[in-house]
Design a protein around this motif. Structure first.
Motif, PDB file in Angstrom:
ATOM      1  N   UNK A 165       0.844  -1.060  -0.090  1.00 58.01           N
ATOM      2  CA  UNK A 165       0.259   0.061  -0.037  1.00 58.01           C
ATOM      3  C   UNK A 165       1.073   1.045  -0.110  1.00 58.01           C
ATOM      4  N   UNK A 166       1.838   1.225   0.796  1.00 54.24           N
ATOM      5  CA  UNK A 166       2.852   2.175   1.043  1.00 54.24           C
ATOM      6  C   UNK A 166       3.519   2.655  -0.366  1.00 54.24           C
ATOM      7  N   UNK A 167       4.054   1.468  -1.146  1.00 54.39           N
ATOM      8  CA  UNK A 167       4.662   1.509  -2.420  1.00 54.39           C
ATOM      9  C   UNK A 167       3.779   2.448  -3.533  1.00 54.39           C
ATOM     10  N   UNK A 168       2.733   1.816  -3.302  1.00 59.60           N
ATOM     11  CA  UNK A 168       1.362   2.417  -4.245  1.00 59.60           C
ATOM     12  C   UNK A 168       1.462   3.708  -3.942  1.00 59.60           C
ATOM     13  N   UNK A 169       1.050   4.223  -2.812  1.00 56.85           N
ATOM     14  CA  UNK A 169       0.956   5.788  -2.450  1.00 56.85           C
ATOM     15  C   UNK A 169       2.395   6.649  -3.069  1.00 56.85           C
ATOM     16  N   UNK A 170       3.442   6.033  -2.906  1.00 60.13           N
ATOM     17  CA  UNK A 170       4.743   6.686  -3.220  1.00 60.13           C
ATOM     18  C   UNK A 170       4.781   6.734  -4.765  1.00 60.13           C
ATOM     19  N   UNK A 171       4.296   5.737  -5.539  1.00 65.28           N
ATOM     20  CA  UNK A 171       4.618   5.675  -7.076  1.00 65.28           C
ATOM     21  C   UNK A 171       3.653   6.815  -7.422  1.00 65.28           C
ATOM     22  N   UNK A 172       2.483   6.986  -6.941  1.00 63.46           N
ATOM     23  CA  UNK A 172       1.288   7.972  -7.414  1.00 63.46           C
ATOM     24  C   UNK A 172       1.843   9.442  -7.398  1.00 63.46           C
ATOM     25  N   UNK A 173       2.953   9.631  -6.426  1.00 66.22           N
ATOM     26  CA  UNK A 173       3.444  10.954  -6.481  1.00 66.22           C
ATOM     27  C   UNK A 173       4.508  11.220  -7.600  1.00 66.22           C
ATOM     28  N   UNK A 174       4.999  10.080  -8.182  1.00 66.83           N
ATOM     29  CA  UNK A 174       6.144  10.193  -9.162  1.00 66.83           C
ATOM     30  C   UNK A 174       7.139  10.967  -8.824  1.00 66.83           C
ATOM     31  N   UNK A 175       7.665  10.820  -7.426  1.00 67.37           N
ATOM     32  CA  UNK A 175       8.820  11.491  -6.980  1.00 67.37           C
ATOM     33  C   UNK A 175       9.951  10.218  -6.909  1.00 67.37           C
ATOM     34  N   UNK A 176      11.180  10.720  -7.303  1.00 65.98           N
ATOM     35  CA  UNK A 176      12.537   9.717  -7.299  1.00 65.98           C
ATOM     36  C   UNK A 176      13.015  10.184  -6.006  1.00 65.98           C
ATOM     37  N   UNK A 177      13.016   9.028  -5.239  1.00 67.10           N
ATOM     38  CA  UNK A 177      13.514   9.193  -3.837  1.00 67.10           C
ATOM     39  C   UNK A 177      14.465   7.735  -3.555  1.00 67.10           C
ATOM     40  N   UNK A 178      15.629   7.561  -3.850  1.00 65.99           N
ATOM     41  CA  UNK A 178      16.441   6.512  -3.801  1.00 65.99           C
ATOM     42  C   UNK A 178      16.455   5.799  -2.531  1.00 65.99           C
ATOM     43  N   UNK A 179      16.383   6.586  -1.582  1.00 65.48           N
ATOM     44  CA  UNK A 179      16.386   6.068   0.089  1.00 65.48           C
ATOM     45  C   UNK A 179      15.033   5.164   0.215  1.00 65.48           C
TER      46      UNK A 179
END
Length: 334
Positions: A165-179
């Motif tokens: 669920x958290x991965x999905x939320x992050x992907x929606x934002x389209x932000x590149x965050x290697x950490x």
């Protein structure tokens, strides 16, 4: 409108006390897109005022944010927690359609400190800080042993499902965050098995959602994220660095140690799995970073123009730093 509606409810809020004179000092404490909090006093003919709080959905429809239990369910959970010995405010009344206030409930107002930065710094609370972590552990254990069959319907949150669920939320934002990507990989590789018997999890047990007095914990607040799941989730969330308010050396809310938290948990029959606690702490740190990311994304997109959203959004970088510290080999962490 709020004051008038509360006045009509006054007799139900203090049953058996006559006459109920008036609802006084109605004031809004906080608010947001999904919820409002109002404080008020009910004055009676005895001359004693009854301090209370109204928790109310922001609009009459009672729409709630995704993933929350809903205010009517929250009231039921607070009542169940009180019956189980958890320190909580007493629920006075669950709103009905005829009350004209939408979805919500009225509860007792408990005096004390809720601001995390004051809880970790105020000299008047020095004694409380010596016992607070143990008290929090004990309260968590009482929550986790409440009979599930007596609770209202709640969502179940398993470890791998929460990560996805958290991965999905992050992907929606389209932000590149290697950490974040590093944390995703670590969490997937170390995800614990689902617990065979999910328990009631508070979901937001942390410094900032506690009412604290000089003797320590007075009440556990804000049950809107409660669900069924792994009891170690609450312990891990309590240890997220963002809830330490500058006192990073004390991992439990900036006021206590893990040993104190675990001792309190064990004192009420809870069994600690330190490895699972660490996994949930990593996920909690990542989750807070994604929440921050979502806030700044909403501000940049124009959906929300409150500058506070942009300011909090910048804290995603703090979560990245905290994740790196958590995921580094122990010998490399100072």
């Amino acid at each position: 409108m709020i004051a008038n509606a509360l006045q009509r409810l006054a007799g139900q809020l203090v049953p058996g006390v006559h006459p109920v004179r008036a609802v006084q000092a109605v004031r809004r404490l906080s608010g947001g897109a999904s919820q409002q909090t109002w404080a008020f006093d009910v004055a009676t003919g005895t001359g004693q005022g009854q301090p209370m709080v109204l928790r109310r959905a922001a609009d009459a429809s009672g729409a709630r944010a995704q993933g929350t239990a809903g205010l009517a369910v929250e009231a039921q959970l607070i009542e169940a927690a009180q019956a189980g010995g958890v320190p909580v405010p007493g629920v006075r009344h669950v709103l009905q359609p005829a009350d004209g206030l939408g979805e919500g409930f009225v509860m007792d107002r408990i005096e004390g400190e809720t601001l995390g930065r004051r809880i970790v710094r105020d000299e008047r609370l020095a004694g409380a800080r010596r016992v607070l972590a143990r008290q929090c552990g004990a309260a968590m254990a009482r929550i986790h042993r409440l009979p599930v069959h007596g609770l209202p319907p709640l969502r179940t949150a398993a470890a791998r499902a929460e990560l996805d669920f958290q991965i999905g939320l992050h992907r929606v934002h389209g932000t590149a965050r290697p950490v974040f990507e590093l944390a995703f990989r670590w969490l997937r590789a170390h995800a614990p098995d689902d617990v065979p018997a999910p328990v009631l999890v508070h979901g937001d047990f942390r410094n900032g959602n506690l009412m604290v007095g000089e003797e320590g914990l007075r009440a556990v607040l804000d049950w809107e994220l409660a669900h069924l799941g792994d009891p170690m989730e609450d312990l891990g969330w309590m240890c997220v660095r963002s809830w330490r308010f500058g006192h990073g050396a004390l991992p439990v809310g900036g006021f206590g140690t893990r040993e104190q938290l675990f001792e309190g948990y064990a004192s009420e029959g809870g069994q600690v799995d330190a490895a699972r606690v660490r996994w949930w702490q990593v996920l909690g740190t990542l989750k807070w970073g994604i929440v921050c990311e979502a806030m700044v994304h909403a501000w940049l997109s124009g959906r929300e123009r409150d500058v506070e959203k942009a300011a909090i959004g910048r804290r995603a970088s703090e979560a990245e730093s905290d994740l790196l510290a958590l995921l580094a080999p122990e010998e490399e962490v100072a």
